[in-house]
Design an enzyme around this catalytic site. Structure first.
Site, PDB file in Angstrom:
ATOM      1  N   TYR A 156       0.840  -1.206   0.000  1.00 16.86           N
ATOM      2  CA  TYR A 156       0.000   0.000   0.000  1.00 16.86           C
ATOM      3  C   TYR A 156       0.872   1.253   0.000  1.00 16.86           C
ATOM      4  CZ  TYR A 156      -3.588   3.324   1.608  1.00 16.86           C
ATOM      5  OH  TYR A 156      -4.450   4.393   1.740  1.00 16.86           O
ATOM      6  N   LYS A 169       1.028   4.079  -2.903  1.00 14.07           N
ATOM      7  CA  LYS A 169       0.631   5.473  -2.684  1.00 14.07           C
ATOM      8  C   LYS A 169       1.800   6.430  -2.957  1.00 14.07           C
ATOM      9  CE  LYS A 169      -3.711   4.855  -1.765  1.00 14.07           C
ATOM     10  NZ  LYS A 169      -4.748   5.435  -2.631  1.00 14.07           N
TER      11      LYS A 169
HETATM   12  N1  LIG Z   1      -9.744   6.779   5.135  1.00 13.15           N
HETATM   13  C1  LIG Z   1      -8.494   7.192   5.248  1.00 13.15           C
HETATM   14  O1  LIG Z   1      -8.053   7.614   6.337  1.00 13.15           O
HETATM   15  C2  LIG Z   1      -7.559   7.181   4.081  1.00 13.15           C
HETATM   16  C3  LIG Z   1      -6.219   7.473   4.370  1.00 13.15           C
HETATM   17  C4  LIG Z   1      -5.321   7.514   3.319  1.00 13.15           C
HETATM   18  C5  LIG Z   1      -5.743   7.284   2.018  1.00 13.15           C
HETATM   19  N2  LIG Z   1      -7.049   6.991   1.749  1.00 13.15           N
HETATM   20  C6  LIG Z   1      -7.387   6.733   0.364  1.00 13.15           C
HETATM   21  O2  LIG Z   1      -8.638   7.310   0.038  1.00 13.15           O
HETATM   22  C7  LIG Z   1      -9.307   6.495  -0.943  1.00 13.15           C
HETATM   23  C8  LIG Z   1     -10.687   6.129  -0.403  1.00 13.15           C
HETATM   24  O3  LIG Z   1     -10.513   5.377   0.792  1.00 13.15           O
HETATM   25  P1  LIG Z   1     -11.698   5.109   1.826  1.00 13.15           P
HETATM   26  O4  LIG Z   1     -11.126   5.301   3.178  1.00 13.15           O
HETATM   27  O5  LIG Z   1     -12.905   5.831   1.411  1.00 13.15           O
HETATM   28  O6  LIG Z   1     -11.869   3.527   1.604  1.00 13.15           O
HETATM   29  P2  LIG Z   1     -13.201   2.627   1.582  1.00 13.15           P
HETATM   30  O7  LIG Z   1     -12.712   1.237   1.624  1.00 13.15           O
HETATM   31  O8  LIG Z   1     -14.152   3.120   2.621  1.00 13.15           O
HETATM   32  O9  LIG Z   1     -13.846   2.957   0.150  1.00 13.15           O
HETATM   33  C9  LIG Z   1     -13.185   2.605  -1.042  1.00 13.15           C
HETATM   34  C10 LIG Z   1     -14.179   2.489  -2.173  1.00 13.15           C
HETATM   35  O10 LIG Z   1     -13.465   2.071  -3.336  1.00 13.15           O
HETATM   36  C11 LIG Z   1     -14.152   0.981  -3.922  1.00 13.15           C
HETATM   37  N3  LIG Z   1     -13.226   0.111  -4.651  1.00 13.15           N
HETATM   38  C12 LIG Z   1     -12.349  -0.792  -4.150  1.00 13.15           C
HETATM   39  N4  LIG Z   1     -11.722  -1.427  -5.148  1.00 13.15           N
HETATM   40  C13 LIG Z   1     -12.198  -0.906  -6.299  1.00 13.15           C
HETATM   41  C14 LIG Z   1     -11.933  -1.163  -7.655  1.00 13.15           C
HETATM   42  N5  LIG Z   1     -11.059  -2.112  -8.044  1.00 13.15           N
HETATM   43  N6  LIG Z   1     -12.601  -0.437  -8.588  1.00 13.15           N
HETATM   44  C15 LIG Z   1     -13.502   0.488  -8.213  1.00 13.15           C
HETATM   45  N7  LIG Z   1     -13.818   0.753  -6.937  1.00 13.15           N
HETATM   46  C16 LIG Z   1     -13.160   0.067  -5.992  1.00 13.15           C
HETATM   47  C17 LIG Z   1     -14.803   0.258  -2.753  1.00 13.15           C
HETATM   48  O11 LIG Z   1     -15.867  -0.576  -3.180  1.00 13.15           O
HETATM   49  C18 LIG Z   1     -15.260   1.435  -1.899  1.00 13.15           C
HETATM   50  O12 LIG Z   1     -16.535   1.899  -2.308  1.00 13.15           O
HETATM   51  C19 LIG Z   1      -8.395   5.291  -1.184  1.00 13.15           C
HETATM   52  O13 LIG Z   1      -7.604   5.527  -2.322  1.00 13.15           O
HETATM   53  C20 LIG Z   1      -7.540   5.257   0.057  1.00 13.15           C
HETATM   54  O14 LIG Z   1      -6.311   4.621  -0.143  1.00 13.15           O
HETATM   55  C21 LIG Z   1      -7.947   6.914   2.783  1.00 13.15           C
END
Ligand SMILES: NC(=O)c1ccc[n+]([C@@H]2O[C@H](COP(=O)([O-])OP(=O)(O)OC[C@H]3O[C@@H](n4cnc5c(N)ncnc54)[C@H](O)[C@@H]3O)[C@@H](O)[C@H]2O)c1
Length: 269
Positions: free
Chosen positions: A155, A159
């Site tokens: 991961y 990123k």
């Molecule tokens: N929540 C955090 O604190 C956080 C921190 C750092 C980075 N991020 C990044 O933000 C983004 C969203 O994360 P989140 O926390 O909302 O995660 P989440 O798991 O709540 O939501 C992710 C969404 O992406 C969809 N998804 C997964 N694989 C997929 C694919 N192959 N094609 C299309 N859709 C797909 C899932 O079904 C889900 O709806 C991600 O890129 C994550 O790495 C989040």
């Protein structure tokens, strides 16, 4: 709401849940027409239906460039344009306590979603935007791509790749008035942490998640937890005209986590 995105068309990948859902809701509330792409068909369709005629959904696996191309084409066909592309879909991969125990079984999946998905989304959006006066592309990276650490090595690598790609794409695409920026969230409560649990950790999921969140709290200068809306606010800034001279940047939305170590001061007696 100030109708900041009135008349704009946006694509949000991974828009069925978490940060992507928050973004899609906020963009729609600001007057944008939004096409959501996600592997989760039921929740994606339900969200689009709730948002009404100015939202659409297409089942999309972003690790397949053909499906990303179809999503971009669907947005253009349905709404007649594409101004904003949010490459948000991402997966954490499995968290391992020791890298020595990592079988790297999820490497291709994590890289496929987090890196190939972002690159395909950027390219396909840019192909349209370059011929239509420009646009804004927003890629979701993570503080894990900035700050080194353990646990989810693939991961972190994915990123970090998103950051370098975002800056490089910003340089390449500036000629077409396409701006490319990244948001690096940290510690926002969504399902992503729970999804990183290994089979063994899934049995005691609450404890597993609380352990990670406690570590995150300790690393955060602003002691309060960030929200989905904090990230949507940053995306709104990058999407609209307020950021018209901003490209190639990475904005942490993390309560100060990547700024540096938290200083622990002893209270005077
Ligand atoms: N929540 C955090 O604190 C956080 C921190 C750092 C980075 N991020 C990044 O933000 C983004 C969203 O994360 P989140 O926390 O909302 O995660 P989440 O798991 O709540 O939501 C992710 C969404 O992406 C969809 N998804 C997964 N694989 C997929 C694919 N192959 N094609 C299309 N859709 C797909 C899932 O079904 C889900 O709806 C991600 O890129 C994550 O790495 C989040």
């Amino acid at each position: 709401m100030s109708n900041e995105l009135a008349g704009k068309v946006a694509v949000v990948t991974g828009g069925a849940a978490g940060l992507g859902e928050g973004l899609a809701r906020r963009f729609a509330a600001e007057g944008a027409r939004v096409m959501i792409g996600d592997v989760e068909r039921d929740s994606g369709e339900a969200l689009a239906a709730e948002l009404g005629g100015n939202a659409g959904f297409l089942a999309t696996d972003v690790s397949d460039p053909e499906q990303v191309g179809a999503l971009v084409a669907a947005a253009i066909e349905r709404f007649g344009a594409l101004d904003i592309m949010v490459n948000n879909a991402g997966v954490s991969g499995t968290m391992h306590r020791r890298f020595l125990d990592d079988d790297l079984a999820d490497f291709h999946h994590v890289m496929g979603v987090n890196v190939l998905g972002v690159m395909a989304g950027t390219r396909d959006a840019a192909r349209y935007m370059s011929a239509h006066g420009g646009g804004s592309i927003i890629n979701l990276t993570s503080i894990g791509g900035i700050q080194a650490g353990g646990g989810v090595m693939t991961y972190r690598a994915s990123k970090a790749a998103v950051i370098q790609f975002t800056k490089s794409a910003a340089i390449e695409l500036a000629h077409y008035e396409i701006r490319v920026n990244a948001i690096a969230p940290g510690n926002i409560r969504t399902a992503i942490v729970a999804k990183s649990a290994s089979a063994e950790d899934r049995e005691r999921l609450e404890q597993f998640e609380e352990g990670i969140r406690a570590q995150m709290r300790a690393d955060r200068p602003l002691k309060r937890e960030g929200t989905v809306d904090d990230v949507a606010e940053a995306a709104l800034y990058f999407a609209g005209d307020r950021s018209r001279y901003v490209t190639g940047t990475v904005l942490p939305i993390d309560g100060g986590t990547v700024a540096g170590k938290v200083i622990v001061r002893k209270e005077k007696a």
